[in-house]
Design an enzyme around this catalytic site. Structure first.
Site, short mmCIF file in Angstrom:
data_model
loop_
_atom_site.label_atom_id
_atom_site.label_comp_id
_atom_site.label_asym_id
_atom_site.label_seq_id
_atom_site.Cartn_x
_atom_site.Cartn_y
_atom_site.Cartn_z
N SER A 100 0.85 -1.12 -0.03
CA SER A 100 0.07 -0.02 -0.04
C SER A 100 0.85 1.13 0.07
CB SER A 100 -0.91 0.09 1.21
OG SER A 100 -0.11 0.20 2.31
N SER A 101 0.21 2.37 -0.38
CA SER A 101 0.70 3.61 -0.16
C SER A 101 0.37 4.16 1.05
CB SER A 101 0.48 4.55 -1.49
OG SER A 101 1.08 5.95 -1.26
#
Length: 391
Positions: A100-101
């Site tokens: 994920s970011s």
């Protein structure tokens, strides 16, 4: 053609500064310079009903809407189940996030906690999308940042995004728990994954006086974890404390395999049964969950319900073939335990000692890493001290 996002980047910097972050102007300059949307290719998964994820791709979304998504103040899932990206799904799908970011608030909070100065070198464990890598490259120069990612696909996408943003930094595909000795020693090590213990390889690859910052998850829980900051000493040890709550995905090699199969078979043979002195629901709180993992690192908390709707909780340690089963009754909770280790006895001992000490928060936890052990403790409380040998 994607729109220019300079306005959104300045707005993000404003929000971070208002939140008490971006105290150093060079970090603000980095946030304003690095386009987050470049690091979300080919797309993201947005949560729907709690069980499914809706794929949203950069190419298949209106540019203005994509920009709004990219600059949300939240973490954005970029991979499910270790392989699936948004461009490979046409409709909402189930899955477990594996990359994920991270929300910019967390990214900047961690980076500023490193106390980076001009000329410092940094080893980043867990490149992820490469966004935090780009921020550090802007601040320090690309030659002073080394980043390592275990997932080849994630690493390739991050490398492409970094190149597109103009940063030809040192990107490595490999096991981050081993660090990257070729470019050591570093002034700082920062990890964007959770680890059960701080690897001594990181200590050896950090200069004396340097800093290691990582999320410490003594077990494998998704919560009840703390952001550990330690300074490396001249003698090859490191010492520091937990500076706050933190939640990251577990390092791939340390992630626990979810329990499967018939739970009744795992709890068939109990060695004892009694009233629990402490309600097991306490483990749903952050600090008690952290203590439970220190007391029983291999344990997993499992929630279930009987056919009549009665709530049940379990603690399993499959490696030690032990369990604790909790059943709610009119006066509290009953606990059945079985296996070589009385799991709840160990956890309950930690929780009652914590309560007797005034329920100190996670920032009171100190830790020390030596070549042979990982030690955590709270103040001068002998009942709140745990030493785990490094294998």
């Amino acid at each position: 053609m994607m729109p220019d996002t300079a306005t959104e980047r300045r707005a993000l910097a404003d929000r971070l500064q208002e939140a008490g972050l971006l105290t150093h102007p060079t970090w603000r300059a980095a946030v304003e310079a690095v386009p987050r949307e470049l690091f979300l290719q080919p797309g993201v998964f947005l949560p729907t009903d709690g069980e499914h994820w809706r794929p949203v791709t950069a190419l298949g979304t209106d540019p203005k809407e994509w920009t709004k998504i990219a600059y949300r103040d939240e973490s954005l899932v970029t991979q499910l189940d270790g392989h699936l990206t948004a461009d490979q799904a046409a409709e909402p799908v189930p899955g477990v996030p594996t990359s994920s970011s991270t929300t910019p608030v967390t990214v900047i909070d961690m980076i500023e906690a490193l106390d980076i100065e001009d000329g410092h070198t940094v080893l980043e464990i867990g490149t992820g999308t490469g966004y935090s890598t780009a921020l550090m490259c802007h601040r320090l120069g690309e030659d002073n940042v080394t980043t390592i990612e275990v997932d080849p696909g994630v690493a390739a996408r991050a490398d492409a995004a970094l190149e597109a943003a103009g940063y030809s930094t040192w990107t490595v595909t490999g096991d981050g728990l081993l660090g990257h000795p070729r470019r050591a020693p570093y002034d700082h090590v920062i990890a964007t994954c959770a680890v059960r213990r701080i690897p001594h390889t990181w200590v050896r690859q950090t200069k004396p006086g340097g800093t290691i910052l990582t999320t410490l998850a003594p077990g494998s829980w998704a919560y009840g974890t703390g952001l550990a900051k330690v300074a490396v000493n001249d003698d090859g040890t490191a010492e520091g404390r937990i500076i706050g709550e933190s939640s990251f995905m577990q390092a791939r090699s340390q992630a626990a395999v979810p329990l499967a199969g018939d739970l009744s078979a795992r709890i068939a043979y109990a060695d004892s049964e009694r009233e629990a002195k402490v309600a097991p629901t306490l483990l749903e709180e952050w600090m008690p969950a952290f203590l439970a993992q220190l007391a029983t690192p291999g344990a997993q908390l499992v929630r279930a319900a009987r056919g009549d709707g009665t709530r049940q909780l379990y603690v399993f340690d499959t490696g030690r073939e032990s369990f604790a089963e909790f059943t709610e009754n009119g006066s509290g909770w009953a606990v059945r335990q079985g296996g070589p280790v009385a799991l709840w006895d160990d956890i309950e001992h930690a929780l009652t000692a914590w309560q007797a000490a005034g329920r100190p928060d996670i920032s009171t936890v100190r830790l020390r890493v030596t070549p042979s052990s990982h030690i955590c403790w709270i103040d001068d409380q002998p009942a709140l001290r745990w030493e785990h040998q490094l294998l």
